[in-house]
Design an enzyme around this catalytic site. Structure first.
Site, PDB file in Angstrom:
ATOM      1  N   ASP A  82     -11.264   2.184   4.173  1.00 24.26           N
ATOM      2  CA  ASP A  82     -11.028   0.876   3.776  1.00 24.26           C
ATOM      3  C   ASP A  82     -12.910   0.447   3.500  1.00 24.26           C
ATOM      4  O   ASP A  82     -13.214  -0.666   3.214  1.00 24.26           O
ATOM      5  CB  ASP A  82     -10.891  -0.009   4.990  1.00 24.26           C
ATOM      6  CG  ASP A  82      -9.619  -0.484   4.753  1.00 24.26           C
ATOM      7  OD1 ASP A  82      -9.161  -0.918   3.520  1.00 24.26           O
ATOM      8  OD2 ASP A  82      -8.886  -1.125   5.568  1.00 24.26           O
ATOM      9  N   LYS A 112       0.642  -0.947   0.094  1.00 27.62           N
ATOM     10  CA  LYS A 112      -0.099  -0.179  -0.184  1.00 27.62           C
ATOM     11  C   LYS A 112       0.807   1.128   0.066  1.00 27.62           C
ATOM     12  O   LYS A 112       0.730   2.245  -0.525  1.00 27.62           O
ATOM     13  CB  LYS A 112      -0.969  -0.026   1.089  1.00 27.62           C
ATOM     14  CG  LYS A 112      -2.042  -1.058   1.008  1.00 27.62           C
ATOM     15  CD  LYS A 112      -2.902  -1.343   2.335  1.00 27.62           C
ATOM     16  CE  LYS A 112      -3.693  -2.484   2.086  1.00 27.62           C
ATOM     17  NZ  LYS A 112      -4.292  -3.132   3.554  1.00 27.62           N
ATOM     18  N   GLN A 170      -5.033  -2.019   9.500  1.00 29.67           N
ATOM     19  CA  GLN A 170      -4.566  -3.272   9.244  1.00 29.67           C
ATOM     20  C   GLN A 170      -5.053  -4.349   9.780  1.00 29.67           C
ATOM     21  O   GLN A 170      -4.803  -4.496  11.075  1.00 29.67           O
ATOM     22  CB  GLN A 170      -3.155  -3.463   8.586  1.00 29.67           C
ATOM     23  CG  GLN A 170      -2.731  -4.570   7.998  1.00 29.67           C
ATOM     24  CD  GLN A 170      -3.276  -4.704   6.449  1.00 29.67           C
ATOM     25  OE1 GLN A 170      -3.299  -3.580   5.763  1.00 29.67           O
ATOM     26  NE2 GLN A 170      -3.785  -5.968   6.235  1.00 29.67           N
TER      27      GLN A 170
END
Ligand code: NAP
Length: 293
Positions: free
Chosen positions: A119, A52, A96
């Protein structure tokens, strides 16, 4: 049969995003800023966050990884999230997953300001997506939709069968493809582990989306001639004699299914590359205040 080349599409979208970032900067603005929170030292999580960061650099975003030890408490993590919610320099951030067992992941997701939830896991974004309002759509379903759109695959009136009903793949993609407009207007069937006679459903699918996590589960006899097959599954299996000693397999037995399809995704190189691009797209939207104004 045409291969749905996710890598090529992802590279193309990155060029488009990079050009938008250049325009923002030319007009005196600051580049989009994405922050990732990484707790602990899980190898796969480190790799994902690394990818990312690299993707952010490729398109000219500012990015930062906030690392915390496994020992961080839930309260401390929630405080860090509040700080990011209140930091006007941060456009979007992700935490994460997975998190250590002593931290409630759902609590963490719900602590993120939906306006910065790039997200797309916050129930506000999930709910908005479900009723067709502007929302941050989570990476995998958004990637699938993007692939369908970029290849101009017809969807209206098609029967789409989704294998898998997880909150991050099966359920949202089924919802998106049943919505009005393109890509959508499908008649959608969701199948799962309690569905009897799966083949009866899969052989009627014009579009078959497979998200099970069962390597090579879908065989040729389960697929209709001319179907579009999108394989989301990724399973690492041992491959003695190869350089790495392992390889990645999808949920579809590619070698026997491909010749029956009009379009099919390879694994790797299909849906996977588009997921990071979806995160970049959401971060750009956050910087431009496109979703919530
Ligand atoms: P998940 O949460 O484990 O869900 C799997 C789904 O498959 C469940 O709904 C389960 O049914 C269903 N299922 C399992 N065995 C089945 C069977 N024999 N027959 C019918 N249905 C069955 O998995 P996920 O998170 O959705 O991920 C699925 C796969 O996609 C995994 O391989 C994952 O690694 C991969 N993935 C890839 C990407 C990417 O970037 N390409 C992103 C996300 C996930 P029940 O609900 O009844 O248990």
């Amino acid at each position: 049969m045409e291969l749905l080349d996710g890598k090529r599409i992802a590279d193309q979208i990155k060029v488009e995003i990079a050009s938008e970032v250049e325009t923002i900067k030319r007009n005196g603005g600051t580049p989009p800023h994405l922050v990732a929170i990484l707790v602990g030292h899980d190898g796969a999580s480190e790799t994902y966050v690394g990818h990312k960061e690299k993707a952010c650099a490729q398109v000219g975003f500012k990015s930062q990884v906030l690392r915390f030890e496994d020992s961080i408490t839930e309260v401390q993590l929630l405080e860090k999230i509040q700080k990011l919610n209140n930091n006007p320099d941060v456009d979007g951030f992700i935490v994460q997953m997975p998190l250590p067992k002593h931290i409630d992941e759902q609590k963490v997701i719900e602590a993120i300001d939906p306006k910065k939830d790039v997200d797309g896991f916050h129930p506000v974004n999930v709910g908005r997506m479900n009723i067709g309002l502007p929302a941050y759509v989570s990476a995998t379903p958004d990637g699938i939709v993007e692939l369908i759109r970029r290849y101009n695959i017809p969807t209206a009136g098609k029967h789409c069968v989704v294998l898998g009903r997880s909150n991050i793949v099966g359920r949202p993609i089924a919802n998106l493809l049943s919505q009005k407009g393109y890509p959508g207007d499908c008649t959608v069937t969701i199948c799962h582990s309690r569905t009897p006679n799966l083949k009866e459903f899969t052989t009627t699918a014009d579009i078959l989306i497979v998200a099970l996590g069962k390597a090579e589960f879908v065989t040729a006899e389960m697929v209709k001639e001319g179907a579009v097959v999108i394989d989301v599954g990724i399973t690492r299996v041992e491959a003695p004699g190869t350089k790495l000693g392992w390889k990645l397999l999808g949920d579809v037995k590619f070698n026997e299914v491909a010749s029956k399809c009009s379009y099919i995704t390879p694994v790797p190189g299909g849906v996977g590359p588009l997921t990071i691009v979806s995160l970049l797209k959401n971060t750009l939207k956050a910087a431009k205040k496109e979703v919530y104004g």
